[in-house]
Design a protein around this motif. Structure first.
Motif, PDB file in Angstrom:
ATOM      1  N   GLY A 280       0.822  -1.191   0.000  1.00 12.99           N
ATOM      2  CA  GLY A 280       0.000   0.000   0.000  1.00 12.99           C
ATOM      3  C   GLY A 280       0.864   1.252   0.000  1.00 12.99           C
ATOM      4  O   GLY A 280       1.825   1.345   0.767  1.00 12.99           O
ATOM      5  N   PHE A 281       0.528   2.213  -0.842  1.00 16.69           N
ATOM      6  CA  PHE A 281       1.316   3.435  -1.064  1.00 16.69           C
ATOM      7  C   PHE A 281       2.805   3.121  -1.203  1.00 16.69           C
ATOM      8  O   PHE A 281       3.667   3.742  -0.598  1.00 16.69           O
ATOM      9  CB  PHE A 281       1.087   4.469   0.046  1.00 16.69           C
ATOM     10  N   GLN A 282       3.064   2.086  -2.027  1.00 14.46           N
ATOM     11  CA  GLN A 282       4.444   1.734  -2.380  1.00 14.46           C
ATOM     12  C   GLN A 282       5.291   1.388  -1.152  1.00 14.46           C
ATOM     13  O   GLN A 282       6.514   1.560  -1.155  1.00 14.46           O
ATOM     14  CB  GLN A 282       5.128   2.871  -3.155  1.00 14.46           C
ATOM     15  N   GLY A 283       4.644   0.943  -0.061  1.00 17.03           N
ATOM     16  CA  GLY A 283       5.392   0.595   1.151  1.00 17.03           C
ATOM     17  C   GLY A 283       5.887   1.787   1.932  1.00 17.03           C
ATOM     18  O   GLY A 283       6.634   1.636   2.898  1.00 17.03           O
ATOM     19  N   GLN A 284       5.461   2.997   1.556  1.00 19.96           N
ATOM     20  CA  GLN A 284       5.928   4.217   2.222  1.00 19.96           C
ATOM     21  C   GLN A 284       5.013   4.569   3.394  1.00 19.96           C
ATOM     22  O   GLN A 284       4.427   5.652   3.463  1.00 19.96           O
ATOM     23  CB  GLN A 284       6.001   5.368   1.207  1.00 19.96           C
ATOM     24  N   VAL A 285       4.886   3.618   4.303  1.00 22.82           N
ATOM     25  CA  VAL A 285       4.028   3.751   5.481  1.00 22.82           C
ATOM     26  C   VAL A 285       4.852   3.312   6.689  1.00 22.82           C
ATOM     27  O   VAL A 285       5.566   2.307   6.626  1.00 22.82           O
ATOM     28  CB  VAL A 285       2.763   2.867   5.350  1.00 22.82           C
ATOM     29  N   CYS A 286       4.762   4.061   7.780  1.00 18.16           N
ATOM     30  CA  CYS A 286       5.597   3.755   8.954  1.00 18.16           C
ATOM     31  C   CYS A 286       5.402   2.323   9.444  1.00 18.16           C
ATOM     32  O   CYS A 286       6.336   1.700   9.939  1.00 18.16           O
ATOM     33  CB  CYS A 286       5.299   4.743  10.083  1.00 18.16           C
ATOM     34  N   ILE A 287       4.176   1.820   9.336  1.00 19.78           N
ATOM     35  CA  ILE A 287       3.889   0.451   9.784  1.00 19.78           C
ATOM     36  C   ILE A 287       3.612  -0.467   8.595  1.00 19.78           C
ATOM     37  O   ILE A 287       2.891  -1.450   8.700  1.00 19.78           O
ATOM     38  CB  ILE A 287       2.726   0.414  10.814  1.00 19.78           C
ATOM     39  N   SER A 288       4.206  -0.121   7.453  1.00 18.43           N
ATOM     40  CA  SER A 288       4.144  -1.004   6.295  1.00 18.43           C
ATOM     41  C   SER A 288       4.728  -2.369   6.653  1.00 18.43           C
ATOM     42  O   SER A 288       5.725  -2.463   7.373  1.00 18.43           O
ATOM     43  CB  SER A 288       4.945  -0.386   5.150  1.00 18.43           C
ATOM     44  N   LEU A 289       4.119  -3.415   6.147  1.00 21.20           N
ATOM     45  CA  LEU A 289       4.594  -4.770   6.433  1.00 21.20           C
ATOM     46  C   LEU A 289       5.890  -5.022   5.665  1.00 21.20           C
ATOM     47  O   LEU A 289       5.890  -5.118   4.443  1.00 21.20           O
ATOM     48  CB  LEU A 289       3.529  -5.793   6.044  1.00 21.20           C
ATOM     49  N   GLN A 290       6.986  -5.132   6.396  1.00 25.29           N
ATOM     50  CA  GLN A 290       8.304  -5.304   5.784  1.00 25.29           C
ATOM     51  C   GLN A 290       8.858  -6.711   5.992  1.00 25.29           C
ATOM     52  O   GLN A 290       9.574  -7.223   5.136  1.00 25.29           O
ATOM     53  CB  GLN A 290       9.274  -4.275   6.375  1.00 25.29           C
ATOM     54  N   ARG A 291       8.537  -7.323   7.142  1.00 24.95           N
ATOM     55  CA  ARG A 291       9.067  -8.656   7.460  1.00 24.95           C
ATOM     56  C   ARG A 291       7.912  -9.614   7.743  1.00 24.95           C
ATOM     57  O   ARG A 291       7.054  -9.323   8.580  1.00 24.95           O
ATOM     58  CB  ARG A 291       9.984  -8.584   8.684  1.00 24.95           C
ATOM     59  N   VAL A 292       7.900 -10.746   7.040  1.00 26.45           N
ATOM     60  CA  VAL A 292       6.875 -11.766   7.247  1.00 26.45           C
ATOM     61  C   VAL A 292       7.570 -13.042   7.689  1.00 26.45           C
ATOM     62  O   VAL A 292       8.447 -13.556   6.990  1.00 26.45           O
ATOM     63  CB  VAL A 292       6.060 -12.037   5.960  1.00 26.45           C
ATOM     64  N   TYR A 293       7.186 -13.541   8.846  1.00 29.54           N
ATOM     65  CA  TYR A 293       7.737 -14.794   9.360  1.00 29.54           C
ATOM     66  C   TYR A 293       6.623 -15.838   9.368  1.00 29.54           C
ATOM     67  O   TYR A 293       5.604 -15.670  10.049  1.00 29.54           O
ATOM     68  CB  TYR A 293       8.309 -14.588  10.761  1.00 29.54           C
ATOM     69  N   VAL A 294       6.830 -16.923   8.582  1.00 32.13           N
ATOM     70  CA  VAL A 294       5.784 -17.920   8.349  1.00 32.13           C
ATOM     71  C   VAL A 294       6.231 -19.274   8.880  1.00 32.13           C
ATOM     72  O   VAL A 294       7.379 -19.694   8.649  1.00 32.13           O
ATOM     73  CB  VAL A 294       5.472 -18.029   6.836  1.00 32.13           C
ATOM     74  N   HIS A 295       5.304 -19.966   9.568  1.00 29.96           N
ATOM     75  CA  HIS A 295       5.647 -21.301  10.084  1.00 29.96           C
ATOM     76  C   HIS A 295       6.064 -22.204   8.936  1.00 29.96           C
ATOM     77  O   HIS A 295       5.460 -22.205   7.862  1.00 29.96           O
ATOM     78  CB  HIS A 295       4.447 -21.895  10.825  1.00 29.96           C
ATOM     79  N   GLU A 296       7.105 -22.986   9.163  1.00 29.55           N
ATOM     80  CA  GLU A 296       7.691 -23.809   8.110  1.00 29.55           C
ATOM     81  C   GLU A 296       6.703 -24.793   7.481  1.00 29.55           C
ATOM     82  O   GLU A 296       6.837 -25.158   6.308  1.00 29.55           O
ATOM     83  CB  GLU A 296       8.908 -24.571   8.659  1.00 29.55           C
ATOM     84  N   ASP A 297       5.662 -25.205   8.227  1.00 34.93           N
ATOM     85  CA  ASP A 297       4.688 -26.159   7.693  1.00 34.93           C
ATOM     86  C   ASP A 297       3.866 -25.571   6.546  1.00 34.93           C
ATOM     87  O   ASP A 297       3.367 -26.316   5.688  1.00 34.93           O
ATOM     88  CB  ASP A 297       3.734 -26.623   8.796  1.00 34.93           C
ATOM     89  N   ILE A 298       3.674 -24.247   6.541  1.00 38.91           N
ATOM     90  CA  ILE A 298       2.850 -23.620   5.499  1.00 38.91           C
ATOM     91  C   ILE A 298       3.653 -22.618   4.669  1.00 38.91           C
ATOM     92  O   ILE A 298       3.093 -21.887   3.850  1.00 38.91           O
ATOM     93  CB  ILE A 298       1.612 -22.921   6.113  1.00 38.91           C
ATOM     94  N   TYR A 299       4.946 -22.599   4.870  1.00 40.08           N
ATOM     95  CA  TYR A 299       5.796 -21.570   4.257  1.00 40.08           C
ATOM     96  C   TYR A 299       5.720 -21.580   2.730  1.00 40.08           C
ATOM     97  O   TYR A 299       5.471 -20.539   2.096  1.00 40.08           O
ATOM     98  CB  TYR A 299       7.244 -21.765   4.719  1.00 40.08           C
ATOM     99  N   THR A 300       5.925 -22.737   2.109  1.00 46.68           N
ATOM    100  CA  THR A 300       5.961 -22.815   0.646  1.00 46.68           C
ATOM    101  C   THR A 300       4.640 -22.370   0.042  1.00 46.68           C
ATOM    102  O   THR A 300       4.617 -21.605  -0.932  1.00 46.68           O
ATOM    103  CB  THR A 300       6.299 -24.246   0.195  1.00 46.68           C
TER     104      THR A 300
END
Length: 478
Positions: A280-300
């Motif tokens: 959203g807005f090219q990621g230029q948001v203070c709380i833009s989602l930058q890091r996603v950590y996904v459980h290995e069972d559903i990662y792929t």
């Protein structure tokens, strides 16, 4: 639509004042000339300070219902001219029009909350006879306006982040000197026009544009300013804190916000939210989602679906209602982002989509296998870049989130109530969002961070507390 405002003047003491110097403003998307904008001198900032300082008694003595009425009038005017406001944001910030319209709607809500909170500023009675010597005495507290507030705002929400400073300042009877970002001054001048029409007294709002170092230095160090409210980079914010002396200071300094996706999350349900939070807005948001950590069972599976959804985003002109992603705010930010992506690639990260730019548009970029020391992870990218890494336990994921110089907001998707409570307790951030992205914000909630994400809280009620002084009154009836 903007033809009438090709040249703007300073707004000081209720008047549009010709500036000594002007600078051109260009579209981040097309590079086309938009307007001539004042570049205020120290002498012009001094005039704004004199104006705000002189008007402080008028605002302090104004009944709260009158301050509320002015803000209510502003809301009506903004509702009537909401499309014009959105066009201004889209033009000067390259914010996609649909997103700009959303910002205007939020701005209206912020001023509505401000009008409501203007009527709810109150103190409390103190049971003084609870202590020996308190017999026959009555004590209570009141909250009084602090005086002149310096509001220094960024480009990414040129109307709503201004509203989060100007709204509570007016609601609590203060005066304001507003220094908007150099790239997005038109929104601030538009606000000044509306507030003048809404009945705000001369001097209660002054808008000065130009060099951040010149104007900011003067506002931060001048003894007539009682509070500085700043949203921007940690480097500038820390400098403000060091120079402000005994002034009140609120700093909102950014983040590299993260979300944890537990193994029981409904992937199909959350993918649209995560893509929206990241780009959203090219990621230029203070709380833009930058890091996603996904459980290995559903990662792929998560990565495949996230990438597929990302590739459906529409890139283009911010004034086209179909556009999802447009230009970054400057060519320098495009190059910086490409450099960071290349650095990550050279150090072993994998680019699964994006990683390139056309003009000032950086394609939404998804990175895998990103080490926590890479800039795209440990610094604030402020661009459409997101990393997705696997984890084996939620405890590990919480450590990964907390391994950051920032701490604004974080999110976790989980169906386990115990996991949710553990995350709420252990995540070292200003706000924990359960079963949603860290980008979620409503404008009346307390908002702010820990560590290098800043100090103090915004959100109308909470900002008013920081823009007022508590005074104790004691009557001795003996």
């Amino acid at each position: 639509m903007l033809k009438e405002r090709l040249k703007k003047n300073l707004f000081i003491n209720g008047e549009w004042r010709t500036a000594e110097n002007y600078s051109p403003l260009y579209s981040p998307y097309s590079g086309e000339f938009i307007a001539e904008v004042p570049a205020a001198t120290i002498e012009e900032v001094e005039l704004a300070l004199q104006s705000a300082y002189a008007a402080r008694k008028t605002m302090a003595s104004m009944p709260s219902h009158q301050r509320a009425t002015i803000l209510e009038n502003l809301v009506k005017l903004l509702e009537q001219r909401s499309e014009e406001a959105a066009q201004i944001i889209a033009m000067e910030a390259a914010k996609p029009l649909s997103t700009a319209r959303g910002e205007v709607a939020r701005t209206i809500q912020t001023y509505k909350f401000s009008a409501e909170e203007a009527k709810r500023i109150h103190g409390e009675t103190i049971p003084v006879d609870a202590a020996p010597g308190g017999e026959g005495k009555i004590a209570y507290t009141v909250r009084e306006p602090i005086g002149v507030v310096a509001a220094i705002t960024p480009f990414n929400f040129p109307m709503n982040l201004v509203a989060h400073k100007v709204g509570p300042a007016i609601a609590s009877g203060n005066t304001v000197i507003l220094k908007p970002a150099r790239q997005t001054p038109l929104s601030a001048y538009f606000l000044a026009e509306l507030l003048q029409e809404a009945g705000l007294p001369a001097g209660a709002l002054n808008v000065v544009t130009g060099s951040g170092s010149t104007i900011g230095e003067k506002l931060v160090t001048d003894e007539r300013v009682q509070k500085v409210s700043f949203t921007g980079s940690p480097e500038v914010g820390i400098g403000i804190r060091n120079k402000a002396g005994l002034k009140r200071v609120t700093l909102e300094l950014g983040s590299n916000a993260a979300v944890i996706i537990d193994r029981d999350a409904d992937i199909d349900k959350i993918i649209p939210r995560c893509v929206s939070g990241a780009f959203g807005f090219q990621g230029q948001v203070c709380i833009s989602l930058q890091r996603v950590y996904v459980h290995e069972d559903i990662y792929t599976t998560f990565v495949e679906k996230f990438v597929a959804a990302t590739q459906k985003l529409v890139l283009g002109d911010p004034l086209d209602t179909a556009t999802d992603v447009s230009a970054l705010i400057s060519p320098q930010d495009v190059q910086r982002s490409l450099d960071w992506i290349e650095e990550a690639k050279q150090q072993g990260a994998k680019i699964v989509t994006g990683g390139k730019a056309e003009g000032n548009i950086l394609f939404p970029t998804v990175l895998l296998n990103v080490d926590s020391t890479m800039k795209v992870s440990c610094q604030e990218v402020f661009a459409p870049i997101v990393l997705i890494n696997p984890f084996s336990s939620v405890e590990e994921a919480i450590e990964l989130v907390n391994n950051s110089r920032y701490g604004l907001q974080a999110g976790i998707y989980t169906m386990n109530i115990h996991t949710a409570f553990d995350a709420a307790q252990q995540l070292h951030v200003g706000g924990v969002i359960i079963n949603d992205i860290p980008t979620f914000r409503l404008d009346h909630m307390p908002y702010g961070g820990v560590k290098e994400s800043g100090t103090g809280r915004e959100g109308i009620k909470y900002a008013i507390e920081e823009m007022t002084e508590q005074k104790l009154i004691v009557f001795n009836r003996n």
